[in-house]
Design a protein around this motif. Structure first.
Motif, PDB file in Angstrom:
ATOM      1  N   LYS A  53       0.933  -1.129   0.022  1.00  0.00           N
ATOM      2  CA  LYS A  53       0.014   0.067  -0.015  1.00  0.00           C
ATOM      3  C   LYS A  53       0.849   1.137  -0.006  1.00  0.00           C
ATOM      4  O   LYS A  53       2.089   1.267   0.414  1.00  0.00           O
ATOM      5  CB  LYS A  53      -0.971  -0.044   1.196  1.00  0.00           C
ATOM      6  CG  LYS A  53      -0.305   0.006   2.456  1.00  0.00           C
ATOM      7  CD  LYS A  53      -1.506   0.062   3.680  1.00  0.00           C
ATOM      8  CE  LYS A  53      -0.923   0.132   4.890  1.00  0.00           C
ATOM      9  NZ  LYS A  53      -1.993  -0.198   5.819  1.00  0.00           N
TER      10      LYS A  53
ATOM     11  N   GLY B 213       0.709   5.852   0.226  1.00  0.00           N
ATOM     12  CA  GLY B 213      -0.003   6.942   0.925  1.00  0.00           C
ATOM     13  C   GLY B 213      -0.873   7.469  -0.049  1.00  0.00           C
ATOM     14  O   GLY B 213      -0.729   7.373  -1.465  1.00  0.00           O
ATOM     15  N   ALA B 214      -2.003   8.198   0.370  1.00  0.00           N
ATOM     16  CA  ALA B 214      -3.198   9.018  -0.524  1.00  0.00           C
ATOM     17  C   ALA B 214      -2.058  10.320  -0.688  1.00  0.00           C
ATOM     18  O   ALA B 214      -2.992  11.399  -0.394  1.00  0.00           O
ATOM     19  CB  ALA B 214      -4.352   9.120   0.223  1.00  0.00           C
ATOM     20  N   ASP B 215      -1.167  10.239  -1.488  1.00  0.00           N
ATOM     21  CA  ASP B 215      -0.351  11.590  -1.689  1.00  0.00           C
ATOM     22  C   ASP B 215      -0.017  11.446  -3.257  1.00  0.00           C
ATOM     23  O   ASP B 215      -0.138  10.557  -3.974  1.00  0.00           O
ATOM     24  CB  ASP B 215       0.601  11.472  -0.916  1.00  0.00           C
ATOM     25  CG  ASP B 215       1.418  10.398  -0.805  1.00  0.00           C
ATOM     26  OD1 ASP B 215       1.938   9.973  -1.884  1.00  0.00           O
ATOM     27  OD2 ASP B 215       1.783   9.970   0.571  1.00  0.00           O
TER      28      ASP B 215
ATOM     29  N   ASP C   1      -0.024   8.209  -5.886  1.00  0.00           N
ATOM     30  CA  ASP C   1      -0.631   8.237  -7.141  1.00  0.00           C
ATOM     31  C   ASP C   1       0.460   7.863  -8.329  1.00  0.00           C
ATOM     32  O   ASP C   1      -0.033   7.220  -9.280  1.00  0.00           O
ATOM     33  CB  ASP C   1      -1.175   9.759  -7.522  1.00  0.00           C
ATOM     34  CG  ASP C   1      -2.322  10.107  -6.589  1.00  0.00           C
ATOM     35  OD1 ASP C   1      -3.059   9.047  -5.805  1.00  0.00           O
ATOM     36  OD2 ASP C   1      -2.842  11.111  -6.118  1.00  0.00           O
TER      37      ASP C   1
ATOM     38  N   LYS D 184      -4.454   2.530  -1.325  1.00  0.00           N
ATOM     39  CA  LYS D 184      -4.020   3.646  -0.692  1.00  0.00           C
ATOM     40  C   LYS D 184      -4.468   3.733   0.803  1.00  0.00           C
ATOM     41  O   LYS D 184      -5.407   3.094   1.245  1.00  0.00           O
ATOM     42  CB  LYS D 184      -4.663   4.764  -1.308  1.00  0.00           C
ATOM     43  CG  LYS D 184      -4.054   4.928  -2.776  1.00  0.00           C
ATOM     44  CD  LYS D 184      -4.870   6.298  -3.179  1.00  0.00           C
ATOM     45  CE  LYS D 184      -4.381   6.531  -4.811  1.00  0.00           C
ATOM     46  NZ  LYS D 184      -4.947   7.730  -5.536  1.00  0.00           N
ATOM     47  N   ASP D 185      -3.643   4.299   1.504  1.00  0.00           N
ATOM     48  CA  ASP D 185      -3.997   4.559   3.108  1.00  0.00           C
ATOM     49  C   ASP D 185      -3.793   5.892   3.433  1.00  0.00           C
ATOM     50  O   ASP D 185      -2.275   6.375   3.352  1.00  0.00           O
ATOM     51  CB  ASP D 185      -2.934   3.441   3.837  1.00  0.00           C
ATOM     52  CG  ASP D 185      -3.529   3.415   5.176  1.00  0.00           C
ATOM     53  OD1 ASP D 185      -4.020   4.554   5.896  1.00  0.00           O
ATOM     54  OD2 ASP D 185      -3.353   2.405   6.186  1.00  0.00           O
ATOM     55  N   SER D 186      -4.600   6.858   3.906  1.00  0.00           N
ATOM     56  CA  SER D 186      -4.638   8.039   3.972  1.00  0.00           C
ATOM     57  C   SER D 186      -4.033   8.502   5.374  1.00  0.00           C
ATOM     58  O   SER D 186      -3.557   9.713   5.544  1.00  0.00           O
ATOM     59  CB  SER D 186      -6.127   8.581   3.838  1.00  0.00           C
ATOM     60  OG  SER D 186      -6.873   8.357   4.968  1.00  0.00           O
ATOM     61  N   LYS D 187      -3.779   7.524   6.030  1.00  0.00           N
ATOM     62  CA  LYS D 187      -3.009   7.635   7.514  1.00  0.00           C
ATOM     63  C   LYS D 187      -1.634   7.937   7.362  1.00  0.00           C
ATOM     64  O   LYS D 187      -1.015   8.337   8.462  1.00  0.00           O
ATOM     65  CB  LYS D 187      -3.391   6.652   8.500  1.00  0.00           C
ATOM     66  CG  LYS D 187      -4.949   6.504   8.697  1.00  0.00           C
ATOM     67  CD  LYS D 187      -5.175   5.524   9.923  1.00  0.00           C
ATOM     68  CE  LYS D 187      -5.089   4.220   9.365  1.00  0.00           C
ATOM     69  NZ  LYS D 187      -5.776   3.617   8.642  1.00  0.00           N
TER      70      LYS D 187
ATOM     71  N   THR E  13       3.656   8.031   1.416  1.00  0.00           N
ATOM     72  CA  THR E  13       4.637   7.063   0.696  1.00  0.00           C
ATOM     73  C   THR E  13       5.968   7.437   0.697  1.00  0.00           C
ATOM     74  O   THR E  13       6.468   8.519   0.755  1.00  0.00           O
ATOM     75  CB  THR E  13       4.243   7.234  -0.823  1.00  0.00           C
ATOM     76  OG1 THR E  13       2.764   7.207  -0.978  1.00  0.00           O
ATOM     77  CG2 THR E  13       4.903   6.380  -1.909  1.00  0.00           C
TER      78      THR E  13
ATOM     79  N   ALA F 192       3.374   4.112   4.342  1.00  0.00           N
ATOM     80  CA  ALA F 192       2.414   3.154   4.235  1.00  0.00           C
ATOM     81  C   ALA F 192       2.334   1.786   4.390  1.00  0.00           C
ATOM     82  O   ALA F 192       1.899   1.010   4.759  1.00  0.00           O
ATOM     83  CB  ALA F 192       1.380   3.895   3.047  1.00  0.00           C
TER      84      ALA F 192
END
Length: 323
Positions: free
Chosen positions: A56, A58-60, A64, A82-85, A88, A111
């Motif tokens: 996984k 990050g949602a960054d 992407d 993706k993991d928003s917590k 990457t 992540a």
């Protein structure tokens, strides 16, 4: 699921374009997809094999980029979440005229380092023929070590061919002693082991290829083949209860970047094994992809398509039409 599967930490590398300048002095960088296990998945995909990557990001923007870039080369990213917590991971890499470039990692608590056992529940191993395992992913955290061990056990229960590359990263370990003990323990769970000669010296105390091979063959009933990477001298191969042999390296006109060469070696070997090549021919392909890898910047940019690999073999008088 694809025939090839790996689990790891996908990274972005910002590679300096300022030759022989330190990272703090350099001001021009180019962005590439990176991470040892991702490098292997990229190379496997380029050689026309289906590859699935588990992890996984990050949602960054870096996350992407990784998902988009991996998907563009044909990697199955359905299990790359993706993991928003968390963020990457990424790293900076020098551009050097010779030798190994300096790198600076920014990956702590990434992540991927927070990938947990529960996230394996929806992974179906049906159709998987070969799994590439690296010593990097289990070093990231207690979570990834636990996940790695469970994943490895599931692969063995499913009778899937497992290949383990120690891929030592001392900076990620709390101590040298723990690195040695845990890496050797993890190696027991795979059928094929791919240590470099320098790694062999660290992990079991010898630079003699046959002693390195014997160490891993003797420490596990599961391990049946050890391929010791010798760099410019090729590779030493030993199969349990069989005669050992050496496969010579290919001559390289110019070494541009050594990062990713070991992963390229794994690409060549594992793609050939997926095609059911004899072991010696598979190691020849491994040496060829490794040689191509060091002639390009970017961790995986030098990995060939099948057409480029055929062209490379045909240009070498030792092999002629063999590819």
């Amino acid at each position: 699921m694809a025939e090839f599967l790996t689990i790891g930490e996908p990274l972005v590398v910002l590679a300096s374009q300022d030759k022989d300048m330190s990272l703090d002095e350099a001001s021009h960088f180019e962005k590439f997809l990176a991470g040892a296990e991702m490098n292997v998945a990229v190379g496997i995909s380029r050689l026309e094999h289906e590859a699935t990557y588990l992890s996984k990001v990050g949602a960054d923007p870096f996350g992407d980029f990784i998902i988009e870039a991996a998907g563009k080369v044909g990697i199955d990213v359905s299990h790359l979440k993706k993991d928003s917590k968390y963020l990457t991971g990424f790293y900076l890499k020098e551009l050097v005229g010779s030798g190994d470039p300096a790198v600076a990692y920014f990956r702590k608590n990434s992540a991927a380092a927070n990938f947990e056992v529960a996230e394996l529940e929806d992974v179906d191993l049906t159709g998987v023929k070969l799994a590439h395992l690296s010593g990097i992913f289990p070093t990231l955290s207690g979570k990834t070590l636990e996940t790695f061990k469970l994943f490895n056990a599931r692969l063995n229960e499913a009778k899937i061919l497992t290949v383990f590359d120690p891929n030592l990263r001392p900076v990620l370990w709390k101590s040298r002693e723990k690195m040695i003990a845990v890496t050797n323990e993890l190696a027991r769970g795979s059928q094929i082991i791919l240590p470099g000669i320098n790694e062999g010296e660290i992990l079991m105390g010898s630079r003699e290829p046959e002693k390195i091979a014997d160490f891993y063959l003797n420490q596990s009933d599961l391990t049946h083949t050890v391929v010791v990477k010798l760099g410019a001298d090729g590779a030493f191969v030993k199969v349990k209860n069989a005669k050992s042999f050496i496969v010579p390296a290919f001559k390289v006109k110019e070494v541009v970047d050594t990062v990713g060469a070991g992963d390229g070696f794994a690409v060549g070997l594992e793609s050939a094994l997926l095609e059911e090549w004899p072991l010696e021919d598979a190691v020849n392909r491994a040496c060829a992809v490794g040689a191509l890898a060091v002639q390009s910047q970017g961790d995986s940019d030098g990995y060939p398509t099948k057409e480029k690999l055929i062209e490379f073999f045909n240009s070498d008088e030792r092999f002629g039409h063999c590819y």
